[in-house]
Write a protein that holds these residues in place. Structure first.
Motif, mmCIF file in Angstrom:
data_model
loop_
_atom_site.group_PDB
_atom_site.id
_atom_site.type_symbol
_atom_site.label_atom_id
_atom_site.label_comp_id
_atom_site.label_asym_id
_atom_site.label_seq_id
_atom_site.Cartn_x
_atom_site.Cartn_y
_atom_site.Cartn_z
ATOM 1 N N ARG A 1 23.174 -21.364 8.926
ATOM 2 C CA ARG A 1 21.800 -21.871 8.925
ATOM 3 C C ARG A 1 21.551 -22.826 10.094
ATOM 4 N NH1 ARG A 1 20.223 -22.992 2.575
ATOM 5 N NH2 ARG A 1 20.290 -20.812 1.950
ATOM 6 N N LEU A 2 22.515 -23.720 10.363
ATOM 7 C CA LEU A 2 22.347 -24.673 11.459
ATOM 8 C C LEU A 2 22.375 -23.968 12.808
ATOM 9 C CD1 LEU A 2 22.030 -27.581 12.399
ATOM 10 C CD2 LEU A 2 24.517 -27.811 12.312
ATOM 11 N N LEU A 3 23.287 -23.024 12.994
ATOM 12 C CA LEU A 3 23.346 -22.285 14.261
ATOM 13 C C LEU A 3 22.045 -21.539 14.515
ATOM 14 C CD1 LEU A 3 26.977 -20.884 14.084
ATOM 15 C CD2 LEU A 3 26.094 -22.428 15.837
ATOM 16 N N ARG A 4 21.535 -20.866 13.509
ATOM 17 C CA ARG A 4 20.284 -20.116 13.673
ATOM 18 C C ARG A 4 19.101 -21.044 13.942
ATOM 19 N NH1 ARG A 4 21.857 -15.888 8.875
ATOM 20 N NH2 ARG A 4 23.164 -14.561 10.178
ATOM 21 N N ALA A 5 19.105 -22.221 13.325
ATOM 22 C CA ALA A 5 18.041 -23.194 13.577
ATOM 23 C C ALA A 5 18.108 -23.734 15.009
ATOM 24 C CB ALA A 5 18.141 -24.352 12.582
ATOM 25 N N GLN A 6 19.305 -23.726 15.610
ATOM 26 C CA GLN A 6 19.479 -24.197 16.983
ATOM 27 C C GLN A 6 19.258 -23.092 18.016
ATOM 28 O OE1 GLN A 6 23.450 -25.838 16.956
ATOM 29 N NE2 GLN A 6 22.780 -27.763 16.049
ATOM 30 N N GLY A 7 18.881 -21.900 17.563
ATOM 31 C CA GLY A 7 18.560 -20.827 18.497
ATOM 32 C C GLY A 7 19.697 -19.860 18.789
#
Length: 135
Positions: free
Chosen positions: A20-26
């Motif tokens: 989730r964090l990686l995807r939120a960071q692009g």
């Protein structure tokens, strides 16, 4: 006098929180480990739970990809996972190829992980080709 309890931020698995964090960071990220049976999991290359890619900058008029391998774990197990990554024969080759390797330690009381960057060559002992431990 009652003691204050810490507020639990999340009960999700470290891999889920990391995705989730990686995807939120692009990043374009996905699980890299393979399930063999009900309780057996094999990490990619013996060290990575997640693989993430994003396009950054330009190299010779083309967009250059950035590749990140993440070993996600609980905050208590960060040091053991760090040793696991440093002992993996394929980790050195990935760093040599320009990829980044990080260990992310999650705590259910914090929203951000403890991040240990293992992308420094001096931390690895390269195994020569033909070594019995090298795949």
């Amino acid at each position: 006098m009652a003691t204050k309890r810490k507020k639990i931020v999340s009960r999700l698995l470290p891999e889920t929180r990391s995705l989730r964090l990686l995807r939120a960071q692009g990043w374009v990220a996905d699980m890299a480990e393979i399930r063999k049976g009900m309780f057996i999991k094999n990490d990619w290359g013996g060290f990575a739970d997640l693989i993430a890619v994003r396009m950054v900058g330009f190299l010779h008029s083309m967009r250059a990809p950035e590749v990140l391998f993440v070993q996600a774990t609980s905050r208590d197990n960060v040091r053991s996972r760090e040793r696991k990554v440093l002992a993996a024969p394929d980790a050195y080759d990935c760093v040599w190829a320009g990829c980044s390797i990080q260990v992310w330690g999650w705590d259910k009381y914090r929203e951000e992980p403890l991040v240990i960057d293992l992308s420094d060559f001096s931390r690895y002992e390269p195994l020569p080709y033909g070594h019995p431990d090298r795949p």
